[in-house]
Design a protein around this motif. Structure first.
Motif, PDB file in Angstrom:
ATOM      1  N   UNK A 124       0.825  -1.215   0.000  1.00  0.00           N
ATOM      2  CA  UNK A 124       0.000   0.000   0.000  1.00  0.00           C
ATOM      3  C   UNK A 124       0.854   1.258   0.000  1.00  0.00           C
ATOM      4  N   UNK A 125       1.896   1.257   0.822  1.00  0.00           N
ATOM      5  CA  UNK A 125       2.728   2.467   0.928  1.00  0.00           C
ATOM      6  C   UNK A 125       3.435   2.797  -0.375  1.00  0.00           C
ATOM      7  N   UNK A 126       3.570   1.791  -1.248  1.00  0.00           N
ATOM      8  CA  UNK A 126       4.209   1.995  -2.551  1.00  0.00           C
ATOM      9  C   UNK A 126       3.197   2.297  -3.647  1.00  0.00           C
ATOM     10  N   UNK A 127       1.922   2.404  -3.255  1.00  0.00           N
ATOM     11  CA  UNK A 127       0.876   2.636  -4.236  1.00  0.00           C
ATOM     12  C   UNK A 127       0.190   1.368  -4.697  1.00  0.00           C
ATOM     13  N   UNK A 128       0.506   0.239  -4.074  1.00  0.00           N
ATOM     14  CA  UNK A 128      -0.055  -1.044  -4.458  1.00  0.00           C
ATOM     15  C   UNK A 128      -1.297  -1.416  -3.660  1.00  0.00           C
TER      16      UNK A 128
END
Length: 227
Positions: free
Chosen positions: A147-151
């Motif tokens: 999530x933190x990487x945009x996933x």
């Protein structure tokens, strides 16, 4: 793309990016569904009103021989999770290393048993070495999907139902460290039945599967629990 705040369990309800979030989840295991049907099955999940996909990751398929990895074709985990993201589904990943899942040896590769002294699901050096090698490969593939990487991955499960086994009190902290030391920062959770939670959990977080369906008090050690 980076995000500020992922899934949290700091109150009576989950939050995502600081807003209340209700997990409406279902499991579809990519390794059990022909790749040609992945999209169809995920579309059906979405049509049912679900917002979160959960899936196990079978170690024995991804490393059929020691040091030989397969994340291609039917086992292309990255492609599967990316497809889920494209459909607007969040993901709770359950990487094991033991997954149960009514799968041979709970997803542990049979070659581990070539070591006559092997002690599965413990901090036995032979098992630890094998897990470290596998997680080095697996987590390098999935980390860009956090999530933190945009996933889409909003949470990661630590092992599976260890409270029903509970042979080594150092084992769950070891698996937790395996994830965190490789850069996993999303919410970590465990999955256990009521009795198992007191043996296989970790310090911190809440249990969301208590007998009264209420957040647990700190009597039980555990991350939020996936039932």
């Amino acid at each position: 793309m980076s995000r500020v705040e992922g899934l949290r369990a700091n109150s009576s309800q989950f939050t995502l990016e600081g807003e209340p979030f209700r997990i409406l989840g279902g499991s579809i295991h990519y390794f059990r569904v022909p790749r040609a049907y992945w999209e169809d099955r995920l579309l059906k999940m979405k049509a049912c009103g679900l917002n979160t996909l959960t899936t196990y990751v079978p170690w024995n398929l991804h490393e059929p021989e020691r040091g030989t990895f397969n994340f291609q074709d039917q086992l292309d985990l990255k492609a599967y999770l990316s497809l889920a993201a494209a459909m607007g589904l969040w993901v709770i990943l359950r990487p094991g290393p033991y997954i149960c899942a009514e799968w041979d040896l709970g997803g542990l590769p049979s070659w581990l048993l070539q070591d006559k002294g092997m002690q599965l699901r413990t901090t036995y050096p032979g098992f630890v070495d094998a897990v470290n090698l596998y997680f080095d490969k697996l987590i390098s593939l999935i980390k860009p999907l956090m999530f933190e990487e945009g996933g889409p991955i909003i949470a990661v499960q630590v092992e599976n139902e260890y409270g029903s086994y509970a042979k080594d009190e150092n084992y769950m902290p070891y698996i937790k460290n395996c994830l965190e030391s490789r850069g996993i920062k999303e919410l970590l959770l465990t999955s256990d039945n009521w009795e198992g939670l007191r043996y296989g959990g970790m310090e911190g977080g809440n249990d969301d599967n208590s007998k009264n369906n209420k957040p647990s008090e700190t009597v039980f050690r555990g991350y939020p629990m996936l039932s």
